[in-house]
Motif scaffolding. Sequence first.
Motif, PDB file in Angstrom:
ATOM      1  N   GLU A 176       2.156   5.406  14.623  1.00  0.00           N
ATOM      2  CA  GLU A 176       2.754   6.702  15.137  1.00  0.00           C
ATOM      3  C   GLU A 176       4.498   6.629  15.352  1.00  0.00           C
ATOM      4  N   ASP A 177       4.930   5.158  15.822  1.00  0.00           N
ATOM      5  CA  ASP A 177       6.264   4.850  15.786  1.00  0.00           C
ATOM      6  C   ASP A 177       6.755   4.702  14.416  1.00  0.00           C
ATOM      7  N   VAL A 178       6.225   4.475  13.653  1.00  0.00           N
ATOM      8  CA  VAL A 178       6.583   4.527  11.936  1.00  0.00           C
ATOM      9  C   VAL A 178       6.833   6.060  11.720  1.00  0.00           C
ATOM     10  N   ILE A 179       6.158   6.704  12.050  1.00  0.00           N
ATOM     11  CA  ILE A 179       6.360   8.396  11.542  1.00  0.00           C
ATOM     12  C   ILE A 179       7.658   8.906  12.387  1.00  0.00           C
ATOM     13  N   VAL A 180       7.587   8.642  13.644  1.00  0.00           N
ATOM     14  CA  VAL A 180       8.674   9.118  14.533  1.00  0.00           C
ATOM     15  C   VAL A 180       9.878   8.551  14.055  1.00  0.00           C
ATOM     16  N   TYR A 181      10.162   7.313  14.029  1.00  0.00           N
ATOM     17  CA  TYR A 181      11.208   6.594  13.802  1.00  0.00           C
ATOM     18  C   TYR A 181      11.744   6.721  12.137  1.00  0.00           C
ATOM     19  N   SER A 182      10.793   6.958  11.316  1.00  0.00           N
ATOM     20  CA  SER A 182      11.417   7.220   9.849  1.00  0.00           C
ATOM     21  C   SER A 182      11.774   8.745   9.818  1.00  0.00           C
ATOM     22  N   GLY A 183      11.540   9.628  10.598  1.00  0.00           N
ATOM     23  CA  GLY A 183      12.059  10.882  10.484  1.00  0.00           C
ATOM     24  C   GLY A 183      11.394  11.814   9.296  1.00  0.00           C
ATOM     25  N   ARG A 184      10.381  11.727   9.298  1.00  0.00           N
ATOM     26  CA  ARG A 184       9.431  12.531   8.484  1.00  0.00           C
ATOM     27  C   ARG A 184       9.983  12.198   6.920  1.00  0.00           C
ATOM     28  N   LEU A 185       9.657  11.047   6.363  1.00  0.00           N
ATOM     29  CA  LEU A 185       9.886  10.700   5.062  1.00  0.00           C
ATOM     30  C   LEU A 185       9.288  11.720   4.263  1.00  0.00           C
ATOM     31  N   PRO A 186       9.733  11.835   2.882  1.00  0.00           N
ATOM     32  CA  PRO A 186       8.978  12.486   1.942  1.00  0.00           C
ATOM     33  C   PRO A 186       7.810  11.731   1.625  1.00  0.00           C
ATOM     34  N   PRO A 187       6.776  12.448   1.068  1.00  0.00           N
ATOM     35  CA  PRO A 187       5.451  11.973   0.677  1.00  0.00           C
ATOM     36  C   PRO A 187       5.497  10.494   0.044  1.00  0.00           C
ATOM     37  N   LEU A 188       6.394  10.648  -1.242  1.00  0.00           N
ATOM     38  CA  LEU A 188       6.312   9.299  -1.958  1.00  0.00           C
ATOM     39  C   LEU A 188       6.591   8.088  -0.898  1.00  0.00           C
ATOM     40  N   ALA A 189       7.889   8.257  -0.188  1.00  0.00           N
ATOM     41  CA  ALA A 189       8.144   7.243   0.493  1.00  0.00           C
ATOM     42  C   ALA A 189       7.291   6.631   1.566  1.00  0.00           C
ATOM     43  N   LEU A 190       6.446   7.713   2.031  1.00  0.00           N
ATOM     44  CA  LEU A 190       5.366   7.123   3.096  1.00  0.00           C
ATOM     45  C   LEU A 190       4.244   6.329   2.396  1.00  0.00           C
ATOM     46  N   GLU A 191       3.959   6.814   1.264  1.00  0.00           N
ATOM     47  CA  GLU A 191       2.902   6.024   0.343  1.00  0.00           C
ATOM     48  C   GLU A 191       3.376   4.509  -0.029  1.00  0.00           C
ATOM     49  N   VAL A 192       4.950   4.261  -0.253  1.00  0.00           N
ATOM     50  CA  VAL A 192       5.258   3.119  -0.538  1.00  0.00           C
ATOM     51  C   VAL A 192       5.295   2.507   0.583  1.00  0.00           C
ATOM     52  N   LEU A 193       5.635   2.896   1.690  1.00  0.00           N
ATOM     53  CA  LEU A 193       5.924   2.209   3.218  1.00  0.00           C
ATOM     54  C   LEU A 193       4.492   1.652   3.518  1.00  0.00           C
ATOM     55  N   GLY A 194       3.519   2.649   3.254  1.00  0.00           N
ATOM     56  CA  GLY A 194       2.164   2.421   3.779  1.00  0.00           C
ATOM     57  C   GLY A 194       1.598   1.369   3.111  1.00  0.00           C
ATOM     58  N   CYS A 195       1.941   1.367   1.564  1.00  0.00           N
ATOM     59  CA  CYS A 195       1.456   0.259   0.840  1.00  0.00           C
ATOM     60  C   CYS A 195       2.109  -1.252   1.427  1.00  0.00           C
ATOM     61  N   TYR A 196       3.447  -1.070   1.589  1.00  0.00           N
ATOM     62  CA  TYR A 196       4.224  -2.349   2.104  1.00  0.00           C
ATOM     63  C   TYR A 196       3.773  -2.942   3.233  1.00  0.00           C
ATOM     64  N   LEU A 197       3.342  -2.057   4.411  1.00  0.00           N
ATOM     65  CA  LEU A 197       3.068  -2.474   5.615  1.00  0.00           C
ATOM     66  C   LEU A 197       1.517  -2.972   5.625  1.00  0.00           C
ATOM     67  N   SER A 198       0.869  -2.577   4.611  1.00  0.00           N
ATOM     68  CA  SER A 198      -0.574  -2.836   4.425  1.00  0.00           C
ATOM     69  C   SER A 198      -0.952  -4.215   4.525  1.00  0.00           C
ATOM     70  N   ASP A 199      -0.267  -4.914   4.298  1.00  0.00           N
ATOM     71  CA  ASP A 199      -0.316  -6.440   4.092  1.00  0.00           C
ATOM     72  C   ASP A 199       0.479  -7.376   5.335  1.00  0.00           C
ATOM     73  N   CYS A 200       0.902  -6.573   6.034  1.00  0.00           N
ATOM     74  CA  CYS A 200       1.608  -7.129   7.235  1.00  0.00           C
ATOM     75  C   CYS A 200       0.857  -7.389   8.512  1.00  0.00           C
ATOM     76  N   GLU A 201       0.985  -8.476   9.134  1.00  0.00           N
ATOM     77  CA  GLU A 201       0.119  -8.554  10.317  1.00  0.00           C
ATOM     78  C   GLU A 201       0.697  -7.841  11.731  1.00  0.00           C
ATOM     79  N   ILE A 202      -0.026  -7.828  12.683  1.00  0.00           N
ATOM     80  CA  ILE A 202       0.361  -6.829  13.648  1.00  0.00           C
ATOM     81  C   ILE A 202       1.709  -7.543  14.397  1.00  0.00           C
ATOM     82  N   THR A 203       1.674  -8.617  14.185  1.00  0.00           N
ATOM     83  CA  THR A 203       2.924  -9.448  14.951  1.00  0.00           C
ATOM     84  C   THR A 203       4.328  -8.741  14.105  1.00  0.00           C
ATOM     85  N   GLU A 204       4.175  -8.815  12.701  1.00  0.00           N
ATOM     86  CA  GLU A 204       5.219  -8.189  12.140  1.00  0.00           C
ATOM     87  C   GLU A 204       5.551  -6.776  12.458  1.00  0.00           C
ATOM     88  N   TRP A 205       4.622  -5.859  12.844  1.00  0.00           N
ATOM     89  CA  TRP A 205       4.887  -4.601  13.119  1.00  0.00           C
ATOM     90  C   TRP A 205       5.271  -4.690  14.624  1.00  0.00           C
TER      91      TRP A 205
END
Length: 467
Positions: free
Chosen positions: A424-453
């Motif tokens: 939820e913080d990602v969505i709020v802080y990113s300021g409603r990114l376009p769908p394509l950017a959300l897809e890329v961002l989601g894929c990028y963070l999918s491999d990150c540990e919670i400590t990185e988040w």
Amino acid sequence: MTTDRHLLKEHGVDHVYRVKELEESESYELFNWAAFNQACLPEGFAELSRQVVAYCGGLPLALELLGLYLHGSEVLKWKGVLRSLERFSIPSGQLVEALEKSFRYLSDEEKQIFLDIACFLIGMNQNDVLQTLNMSMQCTTLQISLLEDKSFVTIDENNKLQMHVMQQAMARDIVTRQSSKKTDQMSGYLPSNMGLFDRPPHASTTRLVRSADIKNIVERVTRFLDKTELFVTEHPVGVESCVEASTKLLNIQNSEDVLLLGIWGMGGMGKTNIAKAIYNQIGSKFEGRSFLLIIREFWETCINLVSLQQQVLCDVYKTTTFKIRDIESRKNILKERLAQSKVLLVLDDVNELDQLKALCGSYEWFGPGSRVIITTRDMHLLRSCRVDRVYAIQEMDESESLELFSWHAFKLPIPVEDFAAHSEDVIVYSGRLPPLALEVLGCYLSDCEITEWQNDSDFRKCTKSFK
């Protein structure tokens, strides 16, 4: 190990483990290693890689061989590969050869039914397919079951036939090669026993084909071809409401006038996906249809609108006999031909008025009831060509943004519990990114540990880079 589940059934094995397609993050990693010799994407190739990976559909063989095929290539070659995939054509001969190995082991009946399904019957109910093929019901049911056991087709929960996009492309490649070798044997790979030529009883008339038979062939093949749908997106979050709103603006049911609709929005907002979904939904209501993808990029790399003009005619009339040599002198061909039919024409990602002048010069070019959809980032262009209506794509709301992000970060429509607040913080802080950017961002963070988040500086740096 085997590709034939029927063989395992016959031998009474105790357990069967079915290997599934790779997940999105795994697909990216395998493709990146093959294409770039590294796990991460180099700058400038993110969107191109995303589209290629989407077409591969989690198939390791396709991901690896297409990656190797594109290794060290410039952007121009990547765009050419994507245009080929959009037309269900596999650019890599090595991949075609690998896919065809299993096809060669099918029986002749299985091959015929597989090609029928791949070219004409994807997405149809299995019961309708059985009637369409006009063969023995029991025999055809068995053959389809065997094709399913051999992983050539799948039957979804709605009893509809589906097939991996790479297998569809392989089938069309086979049909094309067979047709070029035997152009005089038109029935070679048409759907089985379609009643193509009912021979008259007298020898003197055995070479005649009744006009009613020919009309029946044309109508049935054209109907089959119209079943082909464009791939939209794996997770069409928010697309349905946009399609519904846009379709209302098209006023298909009540108007015999020609109408031009502009779909406008910034890059990455999903204009192309919305246009594809509209095309799939309403295309069957028209006598002919054509979808020209990413005209802006084609114009920048090829500057050859003649081939686009020719594609429109070939798409609408299902023939390749049209030969257009230059833009200006051949505009009349488009006008004369298209004016005879009720046509749906989609011009995707247009950025110059000259492109529209060459492809849809005026209302007089089109028959009554025709619809032209133009997607663009340029509102001034839509005003200049005087479109009748404009659908402006709105930003996704927070719930839609969170759902789309979650699909790509967690492979779920909602965040995993431990990551809910951070998502939820990602969505709020990113300021409603376009769908394509959300897809890329989601894929990028999918491999990150919670400590990185949880690391505020890393998190802000990550989301800032996608703004």
